[in-house]
Design a protein around this motif. Structure first.
Motif, mmCIF file in Angstrom:
data_model
loop_
_atom_site.group_PDB
_atom_site.id
_atom_site.type_symbol
_atom_site.label_atom_id
_atom_site.label_comp_id
_atom_site.label_asym_id
_atom_site.label_seq_id
_atom_site.Cartn_x
_atom_site.Cartn_y
_atom_site.Cartn_z
ATOM 1 N N UNK A 285 5.453 -4.225 -2.925
ATOM 2 C CA UNK A 285 5.474 -3.420 -1.700
ATOM 3 C C UNK A 285 5.209 -4.280 -0.468
ATOM 4 N N UNK A 286 6.000 -4.075 0.577
ATOM 5 C CA UNK A 286 5.942 -4.909 1.770
ATOM 6 C C UNK A 286 5.766 -4.043 3.014
ATOM 7 N N UNK A 287 4.816 -4.418 3.862
ATOM 8 C CA UNK A 287 4.592 -3.753 5.140
ATOM 9 C C UNK A 287 4.933 -4.728 6.261
ATOM 10 N N UNK A 316 9.852 -1.363 1.144
ATOM 11 C CA UNK A 316 9.448 -1.975 2.410
ATOM 12 C C UNK A 316 9.286 -0.909 3.485
ATOM 13 N N UNK A 317 8.302 -1.101 4.350
ATOM 14 C CA UNK A 317 8.036 -0.172 5.440
ATOM 15 C C UNK A 317 7.902 -0.966 6.737
ATOM 16 N N UNK A 318 8.612 -0.529 7.773
ATOM 17 C CA UNK A 318 8.553 -1.169 9.087
ATOM 18 C C UNK A 318 7.770 -0.292 10.046
ATOM 19 N N UNK A 336 -4.365 -3.556 12.000
ATOM 20 C CA UNK A 336 -5.173 -4.009 10.875
ATOM 21 C C UNK A 336 -5.763 -2.840 10.095
ATOM 22 N N UNK A 337 -6.083 -1.742 10.779
ATOM 23 C CA UNK A 337 -6.505 -0.545 10.058
ATOM 24 C C UNK A 337 -5.407 -0.117 9.084
ATOM 25 N N UNK A 338 -4.177 -0.147 9.549
ATOM 26 C CA UNK A 338 -3.048 0.247 8.716
ATOM 27 C C UNK A 338 -2.800 -0.776 7.606
ATOM 28 N N UNK A 339 -3.003 -2.054 7.926
ATOM 29 C CA UNK A 339 -2.850 -3.098 6.911
ATOM 30 C C UNK A 339 -3.861 -2.923 5.784
ATOM 31 N N UNK A 341 -5.528 -0.200 4.945
ATOM 32 C CA UNK A 341 -5.226 1.027 4.205
ATOM 33 C C UNK A 341 -4.070 0.797 3.232
ATOM 34 N N UNK A 342 -3.042 0.062 3.680
ATOM 35 C CA UNK A 342 -1.896 -0.272 2.829
ATOM 36 C C UNK A 342 -2.352 -1.095 1.625
ATOM 37 N N UNK A 343 -3.188 -2.101 1.859
ATOM 38 C CA UNK A 343 -3.663 -2.943 0.767
ATOM 39 C C UNK A 343 -4.500 -2.137 -0.222
#
Length: 353
Positions: A285-287, A316-318, A336-339, A341-343
């Protein structure tokens, strides 16, 4: 902010990868020196590391290509602590080294307080002139934020930077193939440490490091459980050469094309250096984060890369940011909050209370 989520499956697009790169600080990157025709890869291709049920390996049309790197073995090394730099309330920061094939690569490691095991993340920095680069430079904000969120962070300096060995030949570095080896080896090394959860690994790259991250994802599918790229270079090599090298060092661009041919003259060679040529191999999965007013790595590069990932069936999500440039000053904390949460979602980590 708008979102684009991949769901489609399509044919792999023939394209070109990033050779020139953009700086973490928005500075103009250096272009590639024309290598000697007699140079060779730093690691001799050997048996494929892909699992029998993994994606099929593409044909090798040139020894200087991602397809050739896919067939290389990079034995996992251990991380050696050189010196403890500092201790905070949340983590210890140390200068370290590890091995990437025959080379010693330096970096910085941030280890959260406690016994672990902790999830791990490897950071790939953007272009900074190796002559002025300092150990761990380029992603200081991300290092601190991720370590405080409970991740072991290994920021690799790449070959030819700080305390790392020089590349075996110039092309190994200038094509970013060498940097790709370094970041794959960083993940393998981090997995060896007893305080790291080897089943919860991630990678984050910025600017040039975004291109390096994409290379790693296609070379070693399944290397990590999740990946993030910020303000990445184009996944078309000719766009990077024209955007960076041609503008500031036109003679270098001429030498590159004279040595290897233009993309029109030698399409297989240039495609062989491109992660986009192999986006069907992206299994992690890629952000993607990109600002709409980025004047160093234009926003259109992110949308083109995302479309190619969609067509290749990648997860993948852009995420796009109105009014944000290359450095992500105003909305970095939000990103970074979103990063994180994604991780946590893709690594199976429960949010902290």
């Amino acid at each position: 902010m708008s979102r684009a989520r991949t769901t489609g499956v399509g044919a792999v697009l023939l394209a070109l990868s990033a050779l020139a790169a953009c700086s973490d600080d928005g500075a103009q990157p250096a272009g590639a020196e024309a290598p000697s025709a007699s140079t060779a890869p730093s690691v001799v291709p050997t048996a494929s590391p892909d699992a029998p049920d993994g994606p099929a390996l593409p044909e090798v049309t040139d020894e200087r290509s991602l397809a050739a790197v896919m067939r290389e073995e990079l034995p996992a090394s251990r991380i050696r602590t050189v010196a403890v730099e500092s201790r905070t309330d949340a983590y210890t920061r140390s200068r370290v080294t590890y091995r990437a094939g025959d080379l010693t690569i330096s970096g910085v490691l941030l280890r959260p307080r406690g016994e672990g095991p902790f999830p791990g993340v490897v950071l790939n920095h953007g272009y900074i002139d190796p002559d002025v680069y300092r150990p761990g430079q380029g992603l200081a904000r991300e290092q601190d934020r991720l370590a405080r969120a409970g991740f072991v962070v290994l920021h690799t300096d790449y070959r030819g930077h700080a305390g790392s060995d020089e590349p075996v030949d110039d092309f190994d570095r200038e094509s970013r193939l060498g940097y790709t080896r370094d970041t794959i080896a960083a993940v393998l090394a981090l997995e060896q440490e007893p305080y790291v959860d080897a089943d919860r690994m991630a990678m984050l790259g910025r600017s040039m490091g975004g291109g390096v991250t994409l290379n790693a994802l296609v070379v070693r599918p399944g290397l990590v459980e999740a990946a993030i790229i910020y303000a990445s270079v184009s996944s078309l090599l000719h766009e990077n050469v024209e955007h960076f090298t041609r503008r500031s060092r036109p003679n270098q661009a001429d030498r590159i094309y004279a040595e290897y041919g233009t993309p029109d003259e030698a399409p297989e060679f240039w495609a062989g250096l491109s992660a986009r040529s192999h986006f069907d191999r992206v299994s992690d999965p890629l952000l993607i984060h990109h600002g709409r007013v980025d004047d160093t790595c234009p926003y259109r590069w992110a949308t083109a890369t995302q479309r190619a990932l969609v067509d290749a069936g990648a997860d993948s999500e852009l995420l796009t940011y109105d009014g944000e440039g290359h450095t992500f000053y105003s909305r970095w904390s939000e990103s970074m909050d979103r990063t994180i949460a994604f991780l946590r979602r893709h690594l199976g980590i429960s949010p902290r209370s």
